[in-house]
Motif scaffolding. Structure first.
Motif, PDB file in Angstrom:
ATOM      1  N   MET A 121      31.935  16.315 -33.453  1.00  0.00           N
ATOM      2  CA  MET A 121      30.696  15.573 -34.257  1.00  0.00           C
ATOM      3  C   MET A 121      30.742  14.466 -35.232  1.00  0.00           C
ATOM      4  O   MET A 121      29.549  14.376 -35.813  1.00  0.00           O
ATOM      5  N   ASN A 122      31.468  13.290 -35.228  1.00  0.00           N
ATOM      6  CA  ASN A 122      31.997  12.042 -35.752  1.00  0.00           C
ATOM      7  C   ASN A 122      31.759  11.695 -34.132  1.00  0.00           C
ATOM      8  O   ASN A 122      32.200  11.410 -33.877  1.00  0.00           O
ATOM      9  N   PRO A 123      30.597  10.595 -34.428  1.00  0.00           N
ATOM     10  CA  PRO A 123      29.684   9.857 -33.287  1.00  0.00           C
ATOM     11  C   PRO A 123      30.635   8.748 -33.551  1.00  0.00           C
ATOM     12  O   PRO A 123      30.263   8.040 -32.000  1.00  0.00           O
ATOM     13  N   ASP A 124      32.344   8.308 -34.276  1.00  0.00           N
ATOM     14  CA  ASP A 124      32.530   6.884 -33.758  1.00  0.00           C
ATOM     15  C   ASP A 124      33.592   7.420 -33.340  1.00  0.00           C
ATOM     16  O   ASP A 124      34.817   6.392 -32.902  1.00  0.00           O
ATOM     17  N   TYR A 125      34.461   8.507 -33.304  1.00  0.00           N
ATOM     18  CA  TYR A 125      35.834   9.118 -32.016  1.00  0.00           C
ATOM     19  C   TYR A 125      34.657  10.092 -30.518  1.00  0.00           C
ATOM     20  O   TYR A 125      33.297   9.824 -30.128  1.00  0.00           O
ATOM     21  N   SER A 126      35.745   9.099 -29.622  1.00  0.00           N
ATOM     22  CA  SER A 126      35.334   9.440 -28.102  1.00  0.00           C
ATOM     23  C   SER A 126      36.071  10.427 -27.444  1.00  0.00           C
ATOM     24  O   SER A 126      37.123  10.839 -27.640  1.00  0.00           O
ATOM     25  N   HIS A 226      51.752  30.213 -45.399  1.00  0.00           N
ATOM     26  CA  HIS A 226      51.977  31.074 -45.855  1.00  0.00           C
ATOM     27  C   HIS A 226      54.079  30.971 -46.067  1.00  0.00           C
ATOM     28  O   HIS A 226      54.371  31.474 -46.798  1.00  0.00           O
ATOM     29  N   MET A 227      53.971  30.505 -44.779  1.00  0.00           N
ATOM     30  CA  MET A 227      55.238  30.693 -44.291  1.00  0.00           C
ATOM     31  C   MET A 227      56.104  29.983 -44.847  1.00  0.00           C
ATOM     32  O   MET A 227      57.268  29.659 -44.103  1.00  0.00           O
ATOM     33  N   GLY A 228      56.031  29.244 -45.664  1.00  0.00           N
ATOM     34  CA  GLY A 228      56.793  27.714 -45.724  1.00  0.00           C
ATOM     35  C   GLY A 228      56.873  26.960 -44.602  1.00  0.00           C
ATOM     36  O   GLY A 228      57.555  25.527 -44.839  1.00  0.00           O
ATOM     37  N   MET A 229      56.613  26.309 -43.991  1.00  0.00           N
ATOM     38  CA  MET A 229      56.231  25.807 -42.178  1.00  0.00           C
ATOM     39  C   MET A 229      55.185  24.285 -43.271  1.00  0.00           C
ATOM     40  O   MET A 229      54.584  24.574 -43.619  1.00  0.00           O
ATOM     41  N   LYS A 230      56.059  23.238 -42.085  1.00  0.00           N
ATOM     42  CA  LYS A 230      55.547  22.012 -41.416  1.00  0.00           C
ATOM     43  C   LYS A 230      54.838  22.780 -40.997  1.00  0.00           C
ATOM     44  O   LYS A 230      55.085  22.781 -39.624  1.00  0.00           O
ATOM     45  N   VAL A 231      53.527  21.822 -40.609  1.00  0.00           N
ATOM     46  CA  VAL A 231      52.220  21.960 -39.963  1.00  0.00           C
ATOM     47  C   VAL A 231      52.015  20.751 -39.965  1.00  0.00           C
ATOM     48  O   VAL A 231      51.829  19.656 -40.502  1.00  0.00           O
ATOM     49  N   CYS A 232      51.466  20.155 -38.564  1.00  0.00           N
ATOM     50  CA  CYS A 232      51.058  19.413 -38.407  1.00  0.00           C
ATOM     51  C   CYS A 232      50.050  20.004 -36.858  1.00  0.00           C
ATOM     52  O   CYS A 232      50.241  20.738 -36.468  1.00  0.00           O
ATOM     53  N   GLY A 233      48.913  18.874 -36.938  1.00  0.00           N
ATOM     54  CA  GLY A 233      47.279  20.049 -35.942  1.00  0.00           C
ATOM     55  C   GLY A 233      47.099  19.207 -34.768  1.00  0.00           C
ATOM     56  O   GLY A 233      47.142  17.726 -35.830  1.00  0.00           O
ATOM     57  N   ILE A 234      46.786  19.140 -33.564  1.00  0.00           N
ATOM     58  CA  ILE A 234      46.667  17.549 -32.784  1.00  0.00           C
ATOM     59  C   ILE A 234      45.755  18.448 -31.746  1.00  0.00           C
ATOM     60  O   ILE A 234      46.076  18.776 -31.400  1.00  0.00           O
ATOM     61  N   SER A 235      44.696  17.400 -32.331  1.00  0.00           N
ATOM     62  CA  SER A 235      42.930  18.079 -31.127  1.00  0.00           C
ATOM     63  C   SER A 235      42.784  17.664 -29.828  1.00  0.00           C
ATOM     64  O   SER A 235      42.774  16.404 -30.641  1.00  0.00           O
ATOM     65  N   CYS A 236      42.524  17.563 -28.884  1.00  0.00           N
ATOM     66  CA  CYS A 236      42.401  16.944 -27.795  1.00  0.00           C
ATOM     67  C   CYS A 236      40.600  16.377 -27.703  1.00  0.00           C
ATOM     68  O   CYS A 236      39.921  18.291 -28.301  1.00  0.00           O
ATOM     69  N   ILE A 237      39.633  15.937 -27.956  1.00  0.00           N
ATOM     70  CA  ILE A 237      38.824  16.080 -27.996  1.00  0.00           C
ATOM     71  C   ILE A 237      37.575  15.768 -26.963  1.00  0.00           C
ATOM     72  O   ILE A 237      38.549  15.032 -25.842  1.00  0.00           O
ATOM     73  N   THR A 238      37.232  16.974 -26.103  1.00  0.00           N
ATOM     74  CA  THR A 238      37.306  16.874 -24.864  1.00  0.00           C
ATOM     75  C   THR A 238      35.830  17.420 -24.767  1.00  0.00           C
ATOM     76  O   THR A 238      35.225  17.057 -23.635  1.00  0.00           O
ATOM     77  N   ASN A 239      35.017  17.313 -25.431  1.00  0.00           N
ATOM     78  CA  ASN A 239      33.070  17.288 -25.559  1.00  0.00           C
ATOM     79  C   ASN A 239      32.629  16.685 -26.929  1.00  0.00           C
ATOM     80  O   ASN A 239      33.224  16.611 -28.066  1.00  0.00           O
ATOM     81  N   MET A 240      31.323  16.538 -26.848  1.00  0.00           N
ATOM     82  CA  MET A 240      30.679  15.999 -27.870  1.00  0.00           C
ATOM     83  C   MET A 240      29.804  17.434 -28.992  1.00  0.00           C
ATOM     84  O   MET A 240      29.514  17.564 -27.423  1.00  0.00           O
ATOM     85  N   SER A 241      29.774  17.350 -29.937  1.00  0.00           N
ATOM     86  CA  SER A 241      28.744  18.694 -29.926  1.00  0.00           C
ATOM     87  C   SER A 241      27.694  18.841 -30.136  1.00  0.00           C
ATOM     88  O   SER A 241      27.497  18.123 -29.786  1.00  0.00           O
ATOM     89  N   THR A 242      27.480  19.534 -29.703  1.00  0.00           N
ATOM     90  CA  THR A 242      26.065  20.061 -29.554  1.00  0.00           C
ATOM     91  C   THR A 242      24.575  19.157 -30.841  1.00  0.00           C
ATOM     92  O   THR A 242      25.268  19.136 -31.086  1.00  0.00           O
ATOM     93  N   GLY A 243      24.005  18.435 -30.009  1.00  0.00           N
ATOM     94  CA  GLY A 243      23.275  17.694 -30.667  1.00  0.00           C
ATOM     95  C   GLY A 243      23.816  16.255 -30.846  1.00  0.00           C
ATOM     96  O   GLY A 243      22.848  15.397 -31.571  1.00  0.00           O
ATOM     97  N   ILE A 244      24.816  16.150 -30.752  1.00  0.00           N
ATOM     98  CA  ILE A 244      25.468  14.618 -30.679  1.00  0.00           C
ATOM     99  C   ILE A 244      25.602  14.261 -29.372  1.00  0.00           C
ATOM    100  O   ILE A 244      25.283  13.391 -28.735  1.00  0.00           O
TER     101      ILE A 244
END
Ligand code: HPA
Length: 276
Positions: A121-126, A226-244
């Motif tokens: 939903m961020n129009p600056d991302y592709s 909760h379990m004290g892990m280090k976390v990294c989240g990486i997302s693949c942008i597959t589509n622009m959201s509804t309305g964008i």
């Protein structure tokens, strides 16, 4: 009332059963989302365990999520991958959704890379670019920590002020720069699905500060914190959201885009694991 002891006994039993199949102690857990189905080809595999071999284990029903643990080494780093995850929209309780992650922690993993496909939903991302999560909004889905606290896993009240590790985020951004892969840093919001979002919902989520949305992942990050892990989240942008985007959304488009940029996704994850 949820029986926390029976649940923890189940987790321990899965960890023990897996220990009988492999003695590998993984350092890094990787949750493979859409587009990363073939990631295992980069791994020197030690052991593969289909979820259905573990009695009563939550089994994924979503297309493209076959469901197995893969243990092995990725350029010398000991990893365990979740190929396939279960989603809340399939009808599982949140504690079942995060169960495989908890098992990976019991087996030794101290860091987790959580990947997924997202709408943007961020129009600056592709489309076809990537986002590393700086923070998340999980207020629209039940917490995976609801119910009696499982003391063996973590504390009752979990600090999530830096749920995604700053050092790992910086590493992903610099790998993107070096490899010429477009990577943004932004805020991820998890929604229940399985319907995509309405245009009005997207406007609301955007006003809350979200950049991308998906139907998994934030609850996994919470359970990991909760379990004290280090976390990294990486997302693949597959589509622009509804309305964008003017286009109608479809599951097929999500998988098609994810598959198209799978090579870049693999590069980001592989180089990150090497540098953890
Ligand atoms: N919305 C929610 N989840 C998603 C989307 C989306 O647009 N694309 C991929 N996963």
């Amino acid at each position: 009332m949820f029986d926390a002891k029976a649940y923890y006994d189940r987790l321990s039993k899965y960890a023990l059963d897996i220990r009988k199949m492999t003695d590998m102690v993984p350092d890094v857990a990787i949750v493979l989302g859409s587009g990363l189905g073939d990631f295992a080809k980069n791994i020197r595999i030690e052991c593969e365990i289909p979820y259905e071999d573990l009695d009563g284990f939550p089994v994924s029903t979503a297309p493209g999520h076959s469901g197995r643990f893969i243990f092995g080494t990725l350029n010398g780093v000991k990893v365990v991958c979740m190929k396939g995850r279960v989603h809340y929209y399939e009808g599982y309780e949140m504690r079942e959704v995060v169960l495989p992650l908890r098992v990976m922690r019991l087996l030794g993993a101290h860091t987790v890379i959580i990947t997924n496909a997202v709408g943007c939903m961020n129009p600056d991302y592709s489309i076809g670019s990537f986002m590393v999560s700086r923070d998340c909004i999980a207020s629209f889905v039940p917490s995976p920590l609801i119910g009696p606290n499982i003391e063996e896993l973590g504390e009752r009240f979990t600090d999530v002020s830096e749920i995604y590790d700053a050092d790992l985020r910086a590493k992903v951004l610099s790998i993107g720069e070096r490899e010429g892969i477009e990577v943004h840093e932004g805020v991820f919001i998890q929604l229940t699905g399985p319907q995509f979002e309405t245009a009005s919902e997207i406007k609301m989520y955007r006003s809350f500060g979200a950049d991308c949305c998906g139907m998994s992942s934030a609850v996994e990050a919470i359970a990991a914190a909760h379990m004290g892990m280090k976390v990294c989240g990486i997302s693949c942008i597959t589509n622009m959201s509804t309305g964008i985007s003017e286009n109608k959304l479809s599951g097929e488009e999500v998988i098609e885009t994810a598959n198209k940029v799978a090579g870049n996704f693999e590069k980001l994850i592989t180089e990150l694991v090497e540098n953890i």
